[in-house]
Design a protein around this motif. Structure first.
Motif, PDB file in Angstrom:
ATOM      1  N   PRO A 136     -15.380   0.097  -5.495  1.00 43.64           N
ATOM      2  CA  PRO A 136     -15.523   1.102  -6.559  1.00 43.64           C
ATOM      3  C   PRO A 136     -14.539   2.254  -6.357  1.00 43.64           C
ATOM      4  N   GLN A 137     -14.238   2.972  -7.432  1.00 45.32           N
ATOM      5  CA  GLN A 137     -13.226   4.018  -7.385  1.00 45.32           C
ATOM      6  C   GLN A 137     -13.598   5.177  -6.470  1.00 45.32           C
ATOM      7  N   ASP A 138     -14.895   5.523  -6.373  1.00 46.02           N
ATOM      8  CA  ASP A 138     -15.248   6.653  -5.518  1.00 46.02           C
ATOM      9  C   ASP A 138     -15.011   6.325  -4.043  1.00 46.02           C
ATOM     10  N   ILE A 139     -15.171   5.072  -3.672  1.00 48.98           N
ATOM     11  CA  ILE A 139     -14.879   4.674  -2.295  1.00 48.98           C
ATOM     12  C   ILE A 139     -13.374   4.641  -2.070  1.00 48.98           C
ATOM     13  N   ILE A 140     -12.646   4.150  -3.051  1.00 49.57           N
ATOM     14  CA  ILE A 140     -11.188   4.080  -2.926  1.00 49.57           C
ATOM     15  C   ILE A 140     -10.602   5.478  -2.734  1.00 49.57           C
ATOM     16  N   SER A 141     -11.137   6.468  -3.424  1.00 51.15           N
ATOM     17  CA  SER A 141     -10.609   7.831  -3.280  1.00 51.15           C
ATOM     18  C   SER A 141     -10.848   8.348  -1.863  1.00 51.15           C
ATOM     19  N   LEU A 142     -11.976   8.004  -1.268  1.00 54.39           N
ATOM     20  CA  LEU A 142     -12.252   8.398   0.115  1.00 54.39           C
ATOM     21  C   LEU A 142     -11.303   7.680   1.075  1.00 54.39           C
ATOM     22  N   LEU A 143     -11.113   6.380   0.858  1.00 56.17           N
ATOM     23  CA  LEU A 143     -10.225   5.611   1.727  1.00 56.17           C
ATOM     24  C   LEU A 143      -8.784   6.115   1.631  1.00 56.17           C
ATOM     25  N   ARG A 144      -8.321   6.398   0.435  1.00 59.07           N
ATOM     26  CA  ARG A 144      -6.952   6.904   0.281  1.00 59.07           C
ATOM     27  C   ARG A 144      -6.773   8.218   1.024  1.00 59.07           C
ATOM     28  N   TYR A 177       0.837  -1.204   0.000  1.00 58.28           N
ATOM     29  CA  TYR A 177       0.000   0.000   0.000  1.00 58.28           C
ATOM     30  C   TYR A 177       0.872   1.255   0.000  1.00 58.28           C
ATOM     31  N   VAL A 178       1.914   1.243   0.803  1.00 58.85           N
ATOM     32  CA  VAL A 178       2.820   2.394   0.892  1.00 58.85           C
ATOM     33  C   VAL A 178       3.638   2.538  -0.389  1.00 58.85           C
ATOM     34  N   ASP A 179       4.211   1.425  -0.857  1.00 57.54           N
ATOM     35  CA  ASP A 179       5.094   1.461  -2.022  1.00 57.54           C
ATOM     36  C   ASP A 179       4.361   1.874  -3.302  1.00 57.54           C
ATOM     37  N   THR A 180       3.049   1.573  -3.371  1.00 62.02           N
ATOM     38  CA  THR A 180       2.266   1.911  -4.571  1.00 62.02           C
ATOM     39  C   THR A 180       1.473   3.201  -4.391  1.00 62.02           C
ATOM     40  N   ASN A 181       1.729   3.890  -3.272  1.00 65.65           N
ATOM     41  CA  ASN A 181       1.004   5.136  -2.984  1.00 65.65           C
ATOM     42  C   ASN A 181      -0.510   4.914  -2.982  1.00 65.65           C
ATOM     43  N   GLY A 182      -0.932   3.827  -2.332  1.00 60.79           N
ATOM     44  CA  GLY A 182      -2.351   3.538  -2.204  1.00 60.79           C
ATOM     45  C   GLY A 182      -2.966   2.837  -3.396  1.00 60.79           C
TER      46      GLY A 182
END
Length: 553
Positions: free
Chosen positions: A264-272, A248-253
């Protein structure tokens, strides 16, 4: 394994309580047990009382009177909020401290969420919204929780979220002046990285440079959201010792982990945004509340932030609970708990530390061996009232063929919502139940859903359970063979002390007792540990014992 010991307290409770106790133990925490109570001269309201043993907490454990006083002070300071368990009062005598609290009548939220599956977006959004409401209110009062995790998230009778357990809470803002916290505390899968990555030159539980506890709460909320959505934590701990966190750290989330791929991508953006390593760039509560996914419409959420459709919410949650009897009951994480791991933890008074990494914490755990086995038995549903003890007949059920069970009993069993999790699809939810329901609790019971019924007699069922536990690496006493007296007493228990897939302690009991004519009930009673991991453990045992599980049909 042995006949269940009597449910008596070693030290009598205070005699001058301003209420009367009306239950056995309904919950357990650090140094504490929880029971139901009501007014001395009235049957309602029913509240929860947390009893803390002074001898165990102050003399044998690591809790100090000052820490307990701080917990009570901060809990009272929070006052009343619809998503926070309210503190109603406190007191003490020479042996006990007690805290009176609002009762979470709906039980444990994460007991009702499927491990490795999670819930749909609407349900996850509903509970995440309520969690953010609770945390926002706490922070507005200058208080950070510092131990946000599934164990501390409960439900009201209508299915609304109730945040609990303020034993690690801290006052981070007083009169507009922000103070940093230095204590290392929390559960490794949910703890923020800045808490455990700091230098600790003097004590292992104190970081030299403090952290902002309110910002660390945001990280924990992000992990809780992840768990709601996929039924698993994203990593063991936020250090590079965890392969998942390292990627997660090495790939910047932008990890390739399969759990993230489900989102879904909208949830991933919130989690990041919530799971940014740098606390100064992590999403604030305002940024969370204005995120597009957070502001989405939700059919379960009313304008006031409470449940708009408790029956629909309960139906959706119960329908998502399924046990796949064809599943392989193997560990779902790379790490594997073993009997040696559990035995190594017998003297461990730091339940929140990572067993592998040695992350310390400050809230010790009550050793199960010191706690009387007096758990409250779940109330029997009305569908079981008056079950006949007449001569049983052979039923049309694969499991029932193992032993004769009366048709009357099987017909009643089909009305039990808890047993719908053993049917192959949502059609297993009784139609009569959903049609008659008016409240969340009419469909989803407050007690744990980790239970199954069996037509096997004790002398056959107990060895089968012991073998299943052995295969899962759970240490079972050598005398775990059926002994004289079990069938006569019609009750037995197996102590469970193990390490879950995320290397955290998992403790409780498997209780076996007669349920009805030709039917034995097996209940999995969690004493401490992650409720989602406890359900995962329960599911594995069920699959290993699948030939003995009674499936109504």
């Amino acid at each position: 394994m042995a006949p269940a010991p009597p449910g008596s307290q070693q030290i009598p409770y205070p005699t001058n309580l301003p209420f009367r106790l009306i239950s056995k133990t309904i919950g357990q925490g650090a140094y504490a047990s929880i029971r139901k109570a009501c007014p001395l001269n009235a049957p309602k309201p029913i509240i929860a009382i947390k009893f803390i043993s002074k001898d165990h907490a102050f003399k044998q454990g690591r809790l100090t009177p000052k820490q307990l006083a701080m917990e009570i002070t901060l809990h009272k300071h929070l006052g009343k909020h619809q998503n926070i368990i309210q503190c109603l009062g406190s007191g003490e005598d020479h042996a006990w401290n007690w805290i009176a609290m609002e009762l979470a009548e709906g039980g444990d939220l994460f007991d009702k969420i499927e491990a490795d599956e999670g819930v749909g977006e609407h349900v996850a959004h509903f509970y995440f919204t309520q969690l953010i409401s609770a945390v926002s209110y706490m922070h507005s009062k200058g208080v950070a929780h510092r131990d946000l995790k599934p164990e501390n998230i409960l439900l009201s009778a209508q299915g609304d979220l109730k945040l609990a357990d303020f034993g690690l809470a801290a006052l981070f803002n007083r009169g507009g002046k922000v103070r940093l916290c230095n204590t290392v505390c929390g559960s490794p899968p949910y703890i923020a990285p800045e808490i455990i990555s700091g230098r600790r030159s003097k004590r292992p539980d104190i970081v030299d440079i403090g952290y902002e506890a309110n910002i660390s709460d945001i990280w924990s909320c992000g992990v809780v959201l992840f768990v709601l959505l996929v039924g698993n934590t994203p990593w063991d701990e936020p250090t590079r010792r965890s392969d998942e966190f390292k990627e997660y750290v090495d790939t910047n989330g932008r990890t390739t982990d399969e759990l993230w791929a489900k989102l879904p991508q909208d949830i991933i953006s919130l989690l990041r945004g919530m799971l940014k390593l740098d606390p100064t760039t992590r999403f604030t509560l305002d940024e969370i509340r204005t995120h597009p996914w957070f502001t989405r419409a939700n059919p379960y959420l009313s304008p006031s932030g409470t449940s708009a459709n408790p029956v629909g919410l309960a139906t959706q949650m119960l329908s998502s609970l399924r046990i796949d009897f064809s599943a392989d009951p193997t560990p779902s994480h790379p790490s594997t708990s073993t009997a040696d791991d559990a035995m190594d933890m017998d003297n461990d008074t730091l339940p929140h530390r990572s067993h592998a990494a040695g992350i310390p914490a400050t809230q010790p755990e009550t050793p199960i061996s010191d706690t009387p086995f007096d758990w409250e038995r779940p109330p029997r549903l009305a569908v079981y009232d008056g079950i006949s003890a007449s001569q049983p007949t052979t039923a049309n059920s694969a499991a029932a063929s193992l032993a004769p069970v009366s048709q009357e009993t099987l017909d009643r069993l089909s009305e039990d919502p808890c047993l719908s999790q053993f049917t192959p699809s949502a059609s297993g939810l009784p139609l009569s139940l959903t049609q008659a329901a008016r409240h969340f609790a009419d469909i989803v019971p407050s007690h744990s859903l980790a239970r199954f019924l069996s037509p096997l007699p004790f002398r056959l069922l107990l060895p089968l359970l012991a073998e299943a536990l052995h295969r899962l690496g759970v240490p079972v006493p050598a005398q775990a063979e059926p002994q004289h007296g079990w069938e006569r007493e019609e009750e037995a228990w197996i102590r469970v002390k193990t390490v879950d897939g995320r290397k955290q302690g998992l403790n409780g009991h498997v209780v076996v007792e007669r349920f009805a004519e030709g039917v034995v009930e097996v209940r999995f009673v969690k004493a401490s540990g992650d409720p989602l991991e406890w359900r995962r453990f329960f599911k594995k045992v069920v699959v290993l014992c699948k030939g003995a599980v009674l499936v109504p049909g």
